[in-house]
Structures are given as C-alpha cells and as structure tokens.
Write a protein that holds these residues in place. Structure first.
Motif, mmCIF file in Angstrom:
data_model
loop_
_atom_site.group_PDB
_atom_site.id
_atom_site.type_symbol
_atom_site.label_atom_id
_atom_site.label_comp_id
_atom_site.label_asym_id
_atom_site.label_seq_id
_atom_site.Cartn_x
_atom_site.Cartn_y
_atom_site.Cartn_z
ATOM 1 N N PRO A 1 37.681 -22.039 1.440
ATOM 2 C CA PRO A 1 38.056 -22.887 2.587
ATOM 3 C C PRO A 1 37.564 -24.321 2.424
ATOM 4 C CG PRO A 1 36.173 -21.528 3.145
ATOM 5 C CD PRO A 1 36.635 -21.067 1.791
ATOM 6 N N ILE A 2 38.150 -25.234 3.186
ATOM 7 C CA ILE A 2 37.664 -26.631 3.181
ATOM 8 C C ILE A 2 37.387 -27.103 4.612
ATOM 9 C CG2 ILE A 2 38.814 -27.250 1.001
ATOM 10 C CD1 ILE A 2 40.957 -28.688 2.703
ATOM 11 N N ASP A 3 37.114 -26.139 5.510
ATOM 12 C CA ASP A 3 36.869 -26.502 6.918
ATOM 13 C C ASP A 3 35.704 -27.476 7.083
ATOM 14 O OD1 ASP A 3 35.553 -23.989 6.021
ATOM 15 O OD2 ASP A 3 34.482 -24.204 7.914
ATOM 16 N N LEU A 4 34.667 -27.332 6.248
ATOM 17 C CA LEU A 4 33.505 -28.231 6.368
ATOM 18 C C LEU A 4 33.857 -29.652 5.893
ATOM 19 C CD1 LEU A 4 30.759 -25.767 5.080
ATOM 20 C CD2 LEU A 4 31.161 -26.461 7.462
ATOM 21 N N HIS A 5 34.716 -29.723 4.860
ATOM 22 C CA HIS A 5 35.161 -31.045 4.388
ATOM 23 C C HIS A 5 35.857 -31.771 5.556
ATOM 24 C CE1 HIS A 5 35.453 -29.840 -0.126
ATOM 25 N NE2 HIS A 5 35.060 -28.772 0.499
ATOM 26 N N LEU A 6 36.757 -31.037 6.228
ATOM 27 C CA LEU A 6 37.591 -31.663 7.268
ATOM 28 C C LEU A 6 36.761 -31.962 8.521
ATOM 29 C CD1 LEU A 6 40.870 -29.555 6.855
ATOM 30 C CD2 LEU A 6 40.065 -31.570 5.575
ATOM 31 N N GLY B 1 27.385 -24.261 6.263
ATOM 32 C CA GLY B 1 28.389 -23.259 6.646
ATOM 33 C C GLY B 1 27.779 -21.872 6.607
ATOM 34 N N ARG B 2 28.658 -20.851 6.767
ATOM 35 C CA ARG B 2 28.134 -19.478 6.822
ATOM 36 C C ARG B 2 27.514 -19.058 5.485
ATOM 37 N NH1 ARG B 2 33.063 -20.151 7.229
ATOM 38 N NH2 ARG B 2 34.670 -19.441 5.811
ATOM 39 N N ASN B 3 27.890 -19.722 4.388
ATOM 40 C CA ASN B 3 27.295 -19.362 3.088
ATOM 41 C C ASN B 3 26.474 -20.513 2.516
ATOM 42 O OD1 ASN B 3 28.623 -16.887 3.245
ATOM 43 N ND2 ASN B 3 30.457 -17.741 2.337
ATOM 44 N N GLY B 4 25.871 -21.311 3.417
ATOM 45 C CA GLY B 4 25.070 -22.436 2.945
ATOM 46 C C GLY B 4 25.886 -23.709 2.975
ATOM 47 N N ILE C 1 27.090 -16.256 -2.184
ATOM 48 C CA ILE C 1 27.982 -17.412 -2.064
ATOM 49 C C ILE C 1 29.434 -16.963 -1.989
ATOM 50 C CG2 ILE C 1 28.671 -19.620 -3.098
ATOM 51 C CD1 ILE C 1 25.723 -19.560 -2.276
ATOM 52 N N TYR C 2 29.829 -16.108 -2.923
ATOM 53 C CA TYR C 2 31.193 -15.535 -2.926
ATOM 54 C C TYR C 2 31.035 -14.017 -2.954
ATOM 55 C CZ TYR C 2 32.425 -20.247 -4.428
ATOM 56 O OH TYR C 2 32.550 -21.620 -4.511
ATOM 57 N N PRO C 3 30.937 -13.368 -1.788
ATOM 58 C CA PRO C 3 30.585 -11.941 -1.736
ATOM 59 C C PRO C 3 31.443 -11.013 -2.580
ATOM 60 C CG PRO C 3 30.430 -12.929 0.444
ATOM 61 C CD PRO C 3 30.995 -13.985 -0.461
HETATM 62 C C1 EPZ Z 1 31.358 -25.616 -6.463
HETATM 63 O O1 EPZ Z 1 32.504 -25.105 -5.816
HETATM 64 C C2 EPZ Z 1 31.549 -25.331 -7.937
HETATM 65 N N1 EPZ Z 1 32.760 -25.991 -8.411
HETATM 66 C C3 EPZ Z 1 31.659 -23.824 -8.165
HETATM 67 O O2 EPZ Z 1 31.737 -23.611 -9.568
HETATM 68 C C4 EPZ Z 1 30.394 -23.155 -7.630
HETATM 69 O O3 EPZ Z 1 30.502 -21.764 -7.796
HETATM 70 C C5 EPZ Z 1 30.218 -23.507 -6.146
HETATM 71 O O4 EPZ Z 1 30.172 -24.948 -5.991
HETATM 72 C C6 EPZ Z 1 28.927 -22.945 -5.569
HETATM 73 O O5 EPZ Z 1 27.838 -23.419 -6.306
HETATM 74 C C7 EPZ Z 1 32.733 -27.329 -8.612
HETATM 75 O O6 EPZ Z 1 31.724 -27.988 -8.418
HETATM 76 C C8 EPZ Z 1 33.995 -27.959 -9.123
HETATM 77 P P1 EPZ Z 1 31.278 -24.653 -2.110
HETATM 78 P P2 EPZ Z 1 32.806 -25.505 -4.281
HETATM 79 O O7 EPZ Z 1 32.156 -25.533 -1.307
HETATM 80 O O8 EPZ Z 1 32.278 -26.844 -3.988
HETATM 81 C C9 EPZ Z 1 31.962 -21.823 1.602
HETATM 82 C C10 EPZ Z 1 32.570 -22.710 -11.557
HETATM 83 O O9 EPZ Z 1 32.576 -21.543 -11.992
HETATM 84 N N2 EPZ Z 1 32.665 -22.991 2.154
HETATM 85 O O10 EPZ Z 1 29.872 -25.081 -2.387
HETATM 86 O O11 EPZ Z 1 34.243 -25.249 -4.032
HETATM 87 C C11 EPZ Z 1 32.677 -21.225 0.395
HETATM 88 O O12 EPZ Z 1 33.635 -20.271 0.818
HETATM 89 C C12 EPZ Z 1 32.915 -22.964 -10.109
HETATM 90 O O13 EPZ Z 1 32.280 -23.736 -12.228
HETATM 91 C C13 EPZ Z 1 33.065 -22.951 3.488
HETATM 92 O O14 EPZ Z 1 32.853 -21.972 4.207
HETATM 93 O O15 EPZ Z 1 31.944 -24.406 -3.524
HETATM 94 C C14 EPZ Z 1 31.542 -20.594 -0.380
HETATM 95 O O16 EPZ Z 1 31.254 -19.336 0.183
HETATM 96 C C15 EPZ Z 1 33.311 -21.695 -9.364
HETATM 97 N N3 EPZ Z 1 33.725 -24.040 3.987
HETATM 98 C C16 EPZ Z 1 30.368 -21.529 -0.116
HETATM 99 O O17 EPZ Z 1 30.705 -22.256 1.078
HETATM 100 C C17 EPZ Z 1 33.981 -25.158 3.237
HETATM 101 O O18 EPZ Z 1 34.564 -26.135 3.758
HETATM 102 C C18 EPZ Z 1 30.089 -22.507 -1.227
HETATM 103 O O19 EPZ Z 1 31.294 -23.189 -1.477
HETATM 104 C C19 EPZ Z 1 33.562 -25.166 1.888
HETATM 105 C C20 EPZ Z 1 32.903 -24.079 1.366
#
Ligand code: EPZ
Length: 431
Positions: A122-127, A160-163, A330-332
């Motif tokens: 998701p990108i809800d936190l970005h928005l 967010g819910r996963n940090g 992070i990704y269950p």
């Molecule tokens: C970055 O992804 C990395 N990719 C990922 O690496 C890495 O696994 C991840 O961070 C966690 O460390 C890049 O940097 C390009 P997040 P990102 O937003 O930024 C939730 C690899 O193998 N979340 O930190 O997309 C999300 O679902 C890749 O190199 C929201 O709920 O990850 C996840 O559970 C895979 N809302 C957690 O947060 C949001 O708006 C972390 O996601 C955004 C995220």
C-alpha cells in the motif's frame, strides 16, 4: 526465460567487492528530478530495476548519460509530471517519483504500483503525508493525482501498522525539501538508504536536520542545484554473501562494506557463532567445523533485523542443528521461498507469520521456482550447499537486485551457470 543450474561444489573461497545499494540508488535517481541542473551519481549497480528507473526518467524528459560503468549523469532540465502505468507497473519503487514531481512541478500523475508476491504494497502513508503538506490528492483509474499548488510545510507521522515506510519517508522528504516553511516527519524510516538520500539532498542545497533519526526537520528552500554523489554499498547483497559463505562453510572476504550497515544481522550471525573478521571496510567469513547455532529472528524496521535477509537466513538455518524460529513482521506472508526450500529437503513449518525451522537437513538438488528477489537468492544458497544439481527458474527476479550474482559466486568457486529453461532435462520437469 533464463534459469540457473547450480551444483553443490563445497566451500566458497576468495574475495568479492560489494556493489552499490539498489535501495539507495532508486530513490536517489528520483531525487535528480528535484533540480534543473545535472546530478552525477557513482557506484550505481547494473540492475534491471536501475534500467527501469532510467527508462522512466528519460520518459519524463530527463537527459541521461552513462560516462563510465557505474556512473550516471541525470539532467532533468525540463520534465513532465506524468508517470504512466506501462512504466510504473514494472517496478514498485517508481512510487518514489511522486515526491520529486510534486516538489518540482507542484503537480504529479503517477500510476499506483501493483502489489507483489511478498504481500500488499500500500501507499496510504505516502498519500497521508502529502495531504498533511496541504496537497490535494485524489485517486482514480489506478493513478494518483496530486495538486501541490498550495503545498506548505507541516508536521506528519509516518508510523503504520508494520512500522514506518522506507519509500514513503523518501517520498515525503523529497516533497518537503522544496515546500515553503518547515516540515517535521515523525516515525521516519532510519534505514541507511534514507541517510544516503538525505546526504545527497543536503549536497543539492536542502536543509535537513537530525538525519538518520526517527524525527526529521526539513526547512524548505526555493530550489536545489546539481552535485556529485557516490551511493553506499548494498548491505543486503553483503548479508546474502555472508549467508552464502556460511552455508558452504567457506572462507570469503567482502570488500567495500562497513559492519555499521549490518548491525542486527551481524548480531544474529554472531549469536549463531559464525566466525567473522571485521574491519572498517571489509567483512571476512571464516570456515567452521560442525554446525552453527540455531537463532530466533523477528524482522523489524531498521535498526531491527532486515526483512530482505529473512529468506537467506531460512536457508542457512535449515542446515543448522536445532530449531530456529524466524518471524516476519514487515511482510507477514513473505514465505514463498519455504515450499521451494522444502522441495530441496528443508524441514520448515509455517505458523502464522513465523517459520519454524528444524535442522540440520541437508539440501538435495531439485528444479525450483524463484518467486521474488530475495527468495531467488535463498534458493541459490540452498543449491550451493546441496548435493547434486539444482535448477532455479524465473531468475529474472534475481536480476532486479543483484549485480553479476553468478559471476561473483563463480569467482568464489561456485558451480553456477546461466542457461535457458529449455536446457532443463525433461525428466526433471515431469516429476
Ligand atoms: C523498501 O520497500 C524496500 N524497497 C524493500 O526492499 C524492503 O523490503 C522494505 O523497504 C522494508 O524494509 C526499496 O527500498 C526500493 P515499506 P518499501 O513502505 O518502501 C507497510 C527488496 O527486496 N506500508 O517500508 O515499499 C507495507 O505494507 C525490497 O529490495 C503501509 O502500510 O516498504 C509493509 O508492511 C523488497 N503503508 C511495511 O509498511 C504505506 O503507505 C514496510 O513497507 C507503505 C508501507
């Protein structure tokens, strides 16, 4: 499609250089859109994700030069604000274009990146952050539309819910550096890749305080200028090669990597009693007899144990005596590698978001399927330690994030060959 044929060939031995960080390079390429002057980047790895990002920057109107291997000059003098689905869908990290387009052009139309096998993205936190910066954000037909004519600095919370969110933090930093006023980002991601992005932005003239901490203070400026920047080494590639050396009981030196990027991972590796020699810019894995010790791991945002090294540790703990529990926070459901490791002999049970690994179980070669970038690496590690031959299909996943992986492994004595899937013996595919 390409496949890897891997033959178990005993301990890896030798020295390799760690490449530049994929997850640092991608947001940093996007940051080049923040100025109309050229930005000269060095230590950029040769990866398909990098090529996709460059394709998108050129589509947006940036001029791109590649004067030397690993060096790129991005000159975004005049750019458009629309990043189309056919380009964005190839790579989720292209969501990082949102922040710089909003900051530079005060508007953006970016296709929403799809999910992937490791889970919803998701990108809800970005928005939410952009709305807190007084941007008008709407979503329709798979695109995010941002009108930032009245953007101004504000306080925002990125937990967010996963940090926190890594690319979300990158996006909002890049939006805030040109936003009038002061922005405070609470629960910002603290990954080394975010620090690297902030150091580039400061070289470009941005005003960012408390870099590396969970609370960032950003004072908006009117414009940014070009600069030269060398990106940090790839800590996930380094961790992957440490696991490769360990799973083969090898003797391998990694050059160009600092232990300071690998705190939680090295803590667990040392708890497993893998012998290491550590200097300021290299890490050496030493051979060991018998078995490592089992460990319990929970993946967390930095400085916790990185989720991107979870699959590799599942492979390593499979040949380790005892019971290890690896919990993915992070990704269950980032366990697509487990059924493939089981095909090769691993004894792993999945209970909710935890993998319970019983060892030692020797790997035996089999035809297996890569499902995502880090799962591909885990399957190769298992093949290196396995008896006889492992065929790994769909290795385009691996090419996204590891530069010259098979070349580096071959230089360490691994028997690994890139072939075509038609080279896989039919009798193997009939099983
Ligand atoms: C970055 O992804 C990395 N990719 C990922 O690496 C890495 O696994 C991840 O961070 C966690 O460390 C890049 O940097 C390009 P997040 P990102 O937003 O930024 C939730 C690899 O193998 N979340 O930190 O997309 C999300 O679902 C890749 O190199 C929201 O709920 O990850 C996840 O559970 C895979 N809302 C957690 O947060 C949001 O708006 C972390 O996601 C955004 C995220």
């Amino acid at each position: 499609m390409d496949v890897f044929r891997v033959e178990g060939n005993g301990p890896l031995e030798g020295e390799i250089k760690i490449s530049g960080s994929k997850n640092s390079a991608l947001p940093i390429f996007a940051a080049c859109l923040l100025t109309k002057e050229p930005v000269h980047l060095k230590n950029i790895p040769n990866l398909s994700d990098i090529r996709y990002m460059i394709e998108i920057l050129e589509y947006l109107g940036a001029k791109v030069e590649n004067p030397e291997i690993g060096e790129w000059i991005i000159h975004a003098n005049t750019i458009s604000h629309i990043a189309p689905y056919e380009l964005v869908r190839k790579m989720r990290a292209s969501v990082c274009l949102l922040g710089p387009l909003v900051a530079r052009l005060k508007k953006a139309e970016v296709s929403i990146p799809g999910g992937c096998v490791i889970g919803p993205r998701p990108i809800d936190l970005h928005l939410k952050g952009l709305r807190k910066l007084n941007c008008d954000v709407t979503i329709s037909n798979g695109y995010v539309y941002v009108d930032a004519a009245n953007m101004r600095g504000s306080s925002l919370f990125l937990g967010g819910r996963n940090g926190s969110t890594v690319t979300g933090t990158a996006n909002l930093i890049m939006a805030a550096v040109l936003a009038p006023g002061t922005t405070r980002i609470e629960s910002a991601a603290c990954e080394p890749e975010i620090i690297d992005l902030c150091q580039l932005l400061v070289k470009m003239g941005a005003r960012i305080e408390q870099i590396g901490g969970p609370e960032l203070i950003i004072h908006g400026v009117d414009e940014l200028h070009g600069c030269e920047h060398t990106i940090i080494p790839d800590r996930i590639e380094a961790g992957t090669f440490i696991c490769a050396a360990a799973i083969t009981k090898g003797h391998v030196t990694l050059k160009g990597i600092s232990f300071k990027y690998l705190g939680a991972f090295l803590d667990k590796i040392q708890e497993a009693e893998l012998p290491l020699e550590i200097s300021d810019d290299s890490i050496t894995v030493l051979p060991y007899k018998g078995s490592l010790k089992p460990v319990d791991i929970i993946t967390l945002p930095y400085p916790g144990f990185p989720t991107d090294l979870q699959a590799q540790m599942c492979a390593l703990m499979s040949i380790t005596e005892g019971i290890s529990i690896i919990t993915e926070k992070i990704y269950p459901n980032r366990f697509m590698h487990i059924p493939e490791l089981q095909r090769m002999g691993a004894d792993i049970a999945i209970e909710g978001s935890s993998a319970i690994i019983k060892g030692p179980r020797p790997f035996s070669g089999a035809p297996v399927m890569a499902s995502d970038l880090r799962a591909s690496a885990a399957l190769i590690l298992a093949g290196l330690a396995g008896k006889n031959t492992t065929w790994i299909q769909r290795i385009y996943h691996l090419d996204r994030g590891y530069e010259s992986f098979e070349t580096k492994l071959s230089a360490l004595g691994a028997k690994i060959e890139r072939l075509s899937e038609k080279d896989i013996p039919n009798d193997l595919l009939d099983t």
